[in-house]
Design a protein around this motif. Structure first.
Motif, PDB file in Angstrom:
ATOM      1  N   ALA A   1       3.689  18.815  14.196  1.00 17.85           N
ATOM      2  CA  ALA A   1       3.041  17.610  13.674  1.00 17.85           C
ATOM      3  C   ALA A   1       3.915  16.357  13.712  1.00 17.85           C
ATOM      4  O   ALA A   1       3.399  15.251  13.768  1.00 17.85           O
ATOM      5  N   ASN A   2       5.219  16.500  13.651  1.00 18.45           N
ATOM      6  CA  ASN A   2       6.152  15.366  13.617  1.00 18.45           C
ATOM      7  C   ASN A   2       5.695  14.300  12.612  1.00 18.45           C
ATOM      8  O   ASN A   2       5.465  13.141  12.957  1.00 18.45           O
ATOM      9  N   ILE A   3       5.564  14.715  11.376  1.00 17.04           N
ATOM     10  CA  ILE A   3       5.091  13.843  10.313  1.00 17.04           C
ATOM     11  C   ILE A   3       6.015  12.636  10.101  1.00 17.04           C
ATOM     12  O   ILE A   3       5.522  11.523   9.897  1.00 17.04           O
ATOM     13  N   PRO A   4       7.337  12.783  10.171  1.00 15.70           N
ATOM     14  CA  PRO A   4       8.180  11.590  10.013  1.00 15.70           C
ATOM     15  C   PRO A   4       7.844  10.485  11.027  1.00 15.70           C
ATOM     16  O   PRO A   4       7.829   9.301  10.674  1.00 15.70           O
ATOM     17  N   LEU A   5       7.543  10.863  12.255  1.00 13.21           N
ATOM     18  CA  LEU A   5       7.170   9.861  13.257  1.00 13.21           C
ATOM     19  C   LEU A   5       5.831   9.216  12.919  1.00 13.21           C
ATOM     20  O   LEU A   5       5.662   8.003  13.071  1.00 13.21           O
ATOM     21  N   LEU A   6       4.874  10.004  12.449  1.00 12.89           N
ATOM     22  CA  LEU A   6       3.590   9.432  12.041  1.00 12.89           C
ATOM     23  C   LEU A   6       3.791   8.419  10.913  1.00 12.89           C
ATOM     24  O   LEU A   6       3.209   7.327  10.942  1.00 12.89           O
ATOM     25  N   LEU A   7       4.603   8.751   9.926  1.00 19.32           N
ATOM     26  CA  LEU A   7       4.850   7.825   8.820  1.00 19.32           C
ATOM     27  C   LEU A   7       5.481   6.527   9.322  1.00 19.32           C
ATOM     28  O   LEU A   7       5.118   5.434   8.873  1.00 19.32           O
ATOM     29  N   GLU A   8       6.387   6.645  10.261  1.00 23.23           N
ATOM     30  CA  GLU A   8       7.010   5.453  10.855  1.00 23.23           C
ATOM     31  C   GLU A   8       5.970   4.593  11.563  1.00 23.23           C
ATOM     32  O   GLU A   8       5.950   3.363  11.412  1.00 23.23           O
ATOM     33  N   LYS A   9       5.093   5.234  12.332  1.00 22.26           N
ATOM     34  CA  LYS A   9       4.041   4.492  13.038  1.00 22.26           C
ATOM     35  C   LYS A   9       3.136   3.751  12.059  1.00 22.26           C
ATOM     36  O   LYS A   9       2.788   2.581  12.281  1.00 22.26           O
TER      37      LYS A   9
ATOM     38  N   ARG B   1       4.326   8.791   2.696  1.00 23.31           N
ATOM     39  CA  ARG B   1       4.870  10.124   2.421  1.00 23.31           C
ATOM     40  C   ARG B   1       3.952  11.199   2.967  1.00 23.31           C
ATOM     41  O   ARG B   1       2.749  11.009   3.081  1.00 23.31           O
ATOM     42  N   GLY B   2       4.564  12.329   3.291  1.00 26.78           N
ATOM     43  CA  GLY B   2       3.833  13.487   3.765  1.00 26.78           C
ATOM     44  C   GLY B   2       3.921  14.608   2.752  1.00 26.78           C
ATOM     45  O   GLY B   2       4.974  14.819   2.144  1.00 26.78           O
ATOM     46  N   ILE B   3       2.832  15.311   2.600  1.00 25.17           N
ATOM     47  CA  ILE B   3       2.783  16.442   1.680  1.00 25.17           C
ATOM     48  C   ILE B   3       2.330  17.672   2.459  1.00 25.17           C
ATOM     49  O   ILE B   3       1.197  17.724   2.946  1.00 25.17           O
TER      50      ILE B   3
ATOM     51  N   PRO C   1       0.805  -1.214   0.000  1.00 24.28           N
ATOM     52  CA  PRO C   1       0.000   0.000   0.000  1.00 24.28           C
ATOM     53  C   PRO C   1       0.844   1.273   0.000  1.00 24.28           C
ATOM     54  O   PRO C   1       2.015   1.250   0.345  1.00 24.28           O
ATOM     55  N   HIS C   2       0.159   2.357  -0.370  1.00 26.94           N
ATOM     56  CA  HIS C   2       0.761   3.682  -0.268  1.00 26.94           C
ATOM     57  C   HIS C   2      -0.058   4.477   0.740  1.00 26.94           C
ATOM     58  O   HIS C   2      -1.288   4.500   0.661  1.00 26.94           O
ATOM     59  N   PHE C   3       0.626   5.125   1.666  1.00 25.84           N
ATOM     60  CA  PHE C   3      -0.008   5.978   2.667  1.00 25.84           C
ATOM     61  C   PHE C   3       0.462   7.396   2.405  1.00 25.84           C
ATOM     62  O   PHE C   3       1.666   7.672   2.391  1.00 25.84           O
ATOM     63  N   ILE C   4      -0.490   8.283   2.170  1.00 32.05           N
ATOM     64  CA  ILE C   4      -0.179   9.681   1.872  1.00 32.05           C
ATOM     65  C   ILE C   4      -0.881  10.553   2.892  1.00 32.05           C
ATOM     66  O   ILE C   4      -2.098  10.432   3.081  1.00 32.05           O
ATOM     67  N   VAL C   5      -0.134  11.407   3.546  1.00 26.92           N
ATOM     68  CA  VAL C   5      -0.742  12.315   4.515  1.00 26.92           C
ATOM     69  C   VAL C   5      -0.476  13.743   4.062  1.00 26.92           C
ATOM     70  O   VAL C   5       0.666  14.140   3.833  1.00 26.92           O
ATOM     71  N   GLU C   6      -1.556  14.494   3.870  1.00 22.41           N
ATOM     72  CA  GLU C   6      -1.475  15.913   3.540  1.00 22.41           C
ATOM     73  C   GLU C   6      -1.738  16.690   4.826  1.00 22.41           C
ATOM     74  O   GLU C   6      -2.644  16.323   5.589  1.00 22.41           O
ATOM     75  N   TYR C   7      -0.981  17.737   5.054  1.00 24.15           N
ATOM     76  CA  TYR C   7      -1.160  18.518   6.280  1.00 24.15           C
ATOM     77  C   TYR C   7      -0.874  19.986   5.988  1.00 24.15           C
ATOM     78  O   TYR C   7      -0.030  20.319   5.159  1.00 24.15           O
ATOM     79  N   THR C   8      -1.584  20.840   6.682  1.00 24.51           N
ATOM     80  CA  THR C   8      -1.410  22.275   6.490  1.00 24.51           C
ATOM     81  C   THR C   8      -0.103  22.731   7.132  1.00 24.51           C
ATOM     82  O   THR C   8       0.305  22.231   8.184  1.00 24.51           O
ATOM     83  N   ASP C   9       0.537  23.682   6.469  1.00 25.16           N
ATOM     84  CA  ASP C   9       1.853  24.130   6.938  1.00 25.16           C
ATOM     85  C   ASP C   9       1.822  24.824   8.288  1.00 25.16           C
ATOM     86  O   ASP C   9       2.852  24.962   8.930  1.00 25.16           O
TER      87      ASP C   9
END
Length: 128
Positions: free
Chosen positions: A16-24, A44-46, A2-10
């Motif tokens: 947000a610690n997006i790298p940690l969320l992606l790891e989880k 990936r985070g955008i 699968p691909h997990f894509i997370v978009e978040y407002t700047d």
């Protein structure tokens, strides 16, 4: 897949610690193997710089995740996986959610293999 894509407002980037969320999320998906082949997992985070939320009068923020998978998994497996990932997202952002206006959402996108093109030699590492 699968691909997990997370978009978040700047406006939440620093908290947000997006790298940690992606790891989880990767750990959750890996724990489901062989349901999802480990060599196919991509996360990936955008960061979004252009957005407008609600009436635009507050410093609102959002996080929207998409899990893209190929067809063929049971409804039970898909629901269990999505619930586990969304619970991880809610837990990850719990403190921030308590401090500011924040919308969290997630969707599952399932597609057929028709029309997809892939070449991936990462799978070899996990076929032992």
């Amino acid at each position: 897949m699968p691909h997990f894509i997370v978009e978040y407002t700047d406006n939440i980037k620093n908290d947000a610690n997006i790298p940690l969320l992606l790891e989880k999320v990767n750990h959750i998906l890996i724990s489901k193997a062989p349901l999802f082949p480990v060599g196919g997992i991509r996360s990936r985070g955008i960061e979004l710089k252009d957005y407008y939320i609600a009436d635009g009068k507050e410093d609102d923020a959002f996080v929207h995740a998409t899990l893209k998978i190929g067809a063929g998994r049971s409804e039970e497996a898909k629901n269990e996986t999505c619930e586990e990932i969304f619970n991880a997202i809610k837990d990850h952002f719990a403190e921030l959610y308590g401090k500011r206006y924040l919308a969290l959402s997630m969707e599952l996108f399932e597609f057929s293999e028709a029309g997809t093109y892939k070449q991936n030699n990462i799978h070899k590492r996990f076929k032992k």
